[in-house]
Write a protein that holds these residues in place. Structure first.
Motif, PDB file in Angstrom:
ATOM      1  N   ALA A 117     130.755  19.160  67.984  1.00 45.15           N
ATOM      2  CA  ALA A 117     131.879  19.800  67.281  1.00 45.15           C
ATOM      3  C   ALA A 117     132.624  18.771  66.437  1.00 45.15           C
ATOM      4  O   ALA A 117     133.028  19.069  65.304  1.00 45.15           O
ATOM      5  N   SER A 118     132.792  17.562  66.956  1.00 42.83           N
ATOM      6  CA  SER A 118     133.431  16.486  66.199  1.00 42.83           C
ATOM      7  C   SER A 118     132.581  16.138  64.977  1.00 42.83           C
ATOM      8  O   SER A 118     133.094  15.989  63.868  1.00 42.83           O
ATOM      9  N   TRP A 119     131.279  16.031  65.170  1.00 41.49           N
ATOM     10  CA  TRP A 119     130.374  15.690  64.073  1.00 41.49           C
ATOM     11  C   TRP A 119     130.435  16.765  62.976  1.00 41.49           C
ATOM     12  O   TRP A 119     130.525  16.445  61.788  1.00 41.49           O
ATOM     13  N   LEU A 120     130.400  18.038  63.378  1.00 41.31           N
ATOM     14  CA  LEU A 120     130.478  19.127  62.398  1.00 41.31           C
ATOM     15  C   LEU A 120     131.794  19.065  61.625  1.00 41.31           C
ATOM     16  O   LEU A 120     131.815  19.274  60.413  1.00 41.31           O
ATOM     17  N   GLU A 121     132.883  18.791  62.332  1.00 41.26           N
ATOM     18  CA  GLU A 121     134.189  18.696  61.685  1.00 41.26           C
ATOM     19  C   GLU A 121     134.190  17.561  60.652  1.00 41.26           C
ATOM     20  O   GLU A 121     134.706  17.713  59.552  1.00 41.26           O
ATOM     21  N   ASP A 122     133.570  16.441  60.995  1.00 41.78           N
ATOM     22  CA  ASP A 122     133.565  15.289  60.097  1.00 41.78           C
ATOM     23  C   ASP A 122     132.650  15.464  58.885  1.00 41.78           C
ATOM     24  O   ASP A 122     132.803  14.748  57.904  1.00 41.78           O
ATOM     25  N   GLN A 123     131.734  16.425  58.946  1.00 39.26           N
ATOM     26  CA  GLN A 123     130.815  16.631  57.820  1.00 39.26           C
ATOM     27  C   GLN A 123     131.477  17.339  56.646  1.00 39.26           C
ATOM     28  O   GLN A 123     131.090  17.165  55.504  1.00 39.26           O
ATOM     29  N   SER A 124     132.463  18.193  56.958  1.00 38.29           N
ATOM     30  CA  SER A 124     133.243  18.903  55.933  1.00 38.29           C
ATOM     31  C   SER A 124     132.392  19.594  54.882  1.00 38.29           C
ATOM     32  O   SER A 124     132.653  19.514  53.698  1.00 38.29           O
ATOM     33  N   GLN A 125     131.358  20.302  55.331  1.00 36.45           N
ATOM     34  CA  GLN A 125     130.585  21.104  54.392  1.00 36.45           C
ATOM     35  C   GLN A 125     131.334  22.404  54.127  1.00 36.45           C
ATOM     36  O   GLN A 125     132.252  22.775  54.858  1.00 36.45           O
ATOM     37  N   ALA A 126     130.922  23.118  53.104  1.00 37.87           N
ATOM     38  CA  ALA A 126     131.619  24.341  52.707  1.00 37.87           C
ATOM     39  C   ALA A 126     131.681  25.359  53.849  1.00 37.87           C
ATOM     40  O   ALA A 126     132.660  26.085  53.992  1.00 37.87           O
ATOM     41  N   ASP A 127     130.640  25.411  54.649  1.00 35.86           N
ATOM     42  CA  ASP A 127     130.594  26.408  55.725  1.00 35.86           C
ATOM     43  C   ASP A 127     130.819  25.788  57.106  1.00 35.86           C
ATOM     44  O   ASP A 127     130.420  26.344  58.118  1.00 35.86           O
ATOM     45  N   GLU A 128     131.493  24.618  57.144  1.00 28.71           N
ATOM     46  CA  GLU A 128     131.655  23.937  58.431  1.00 28.71           C
ATOM     47  C   GLU A 128     132.496  24.730  59.412  1.00 28.71           C
ATOM     48  O   GLU A 128     132.244  24.689  60.608  1.00 28.71           O
ATOM     49  N   ILE A 129     133.486  25.484  58.948  1.00 29.90           N
ATOM     50  CA  ILE A 129     134.303  26.264  59.877  1.00 29.90           C
ATOM     51  C   ILE A 129     133.440  27.319  60.557  1.00 29.90           C
ATOM     52  O   ILE A 129     133.502  27.499  61.770  1.00 29.90           O
ATOM     53  N   GLN A 130     132.589  27.985  59.778  1.00 32.50           N
ATOM     54  CA  GLN A 130     131.707  28.989  60.379  1.00 32.50           C
ATOM     55  C   GLN A 130     130.711  28.333  61.345  1.00 32.50           C
ATOM     56  O   GLN A 130     130.410  28.886  62.395  1.00 32.50           O
TER      57      GLN A 130
END
Length: 184
Positions: A117-130
């Motif tokens: 979850a931390s890694w996904l948050e740090d990636q900041s892609q357009a669909d990262e929240i989803q």
């Protein structure tokens, strides 16, 4: 790194690594010195104080091992060991599809999921929240409440009982934040 990422990284590391692991020395030092509260974005001061008062890594090792390590552990930290938990291969496929580099360690470990979850948050892609909502709703929330309840029931130390309570509140707060961000 933002607050969401920091919470996930701290909690994930505490579940994913033995308390005496050299990589956790800075974190346990911050805990013992009361400095984690300065950086903790949620209002959980009482729980953080309880963690601080019970944060000697050497005295926590036996409890960590009894709770989470080996086939005879009291509380399996892997989602696939819980009736309503996901299969490891599902999580691995999801994270690989997001471009996350994975090692050999099981991807369905509670600590690994929080670190993901931390890694996904740090990636900041357009669909990262989803992607984070999917991680929480499909792979973490279906079983983590049961897991955390068992940790509270079986932990021999106040540290792990408190960590479970802190985690429950933090995971819910982060999921609520994702809901709010997803509506924007």
């Amino acid at each position: 790194m933002n607050e969401f990422s920091i919470i996930c990284r701290i909690l994930g590391s505490l579940y994913n690594r033995q308390p005496q692991d050299p990589l956790l020395v800075p974190l346990f030092t911050m805990l013992r010195e009361g400095k984690l509260q300065q950086h903790w974005p949620l209002e959980q001061d009482e729980l953080l104080t309880r963690l601080q008062e019970n944060s000697d890594p050497q005295s926590l090792a036996a409890d960590y091992n009894a709770l989470f390590v080996g086939s005879e552990c009291k509380v399996p930290p892997y989602g696939s060991h819980w009736d309503n938990g996901p299969q490891e291969s599902e999580i691995r496929g999801f994270l690989q599809s997001r471009g996350m580099p994975l090692g050999e360690a099981p991807a369905d470990h509670i600590g690994a999921l929080l670190l993901a979850a931390s890694w996904l948050e740090d990636q900041s892609q357009a669909d990262e929240i989803q992607a984070q909502i999917t991680l929480f709703d499909d792979y973490l929330l279906p079983w983590c409440g049961q897991f955390l309840g068992k940790v509270e029931a079986h932990a021999a130390t106040a540290f792990y009982r408190t960590l479970a309570a802190l985690s429950r509140e933090a995971i819910q707060a982060m999921r609520d934040e994702l809901e709010e961000e997803g509506e924007v």
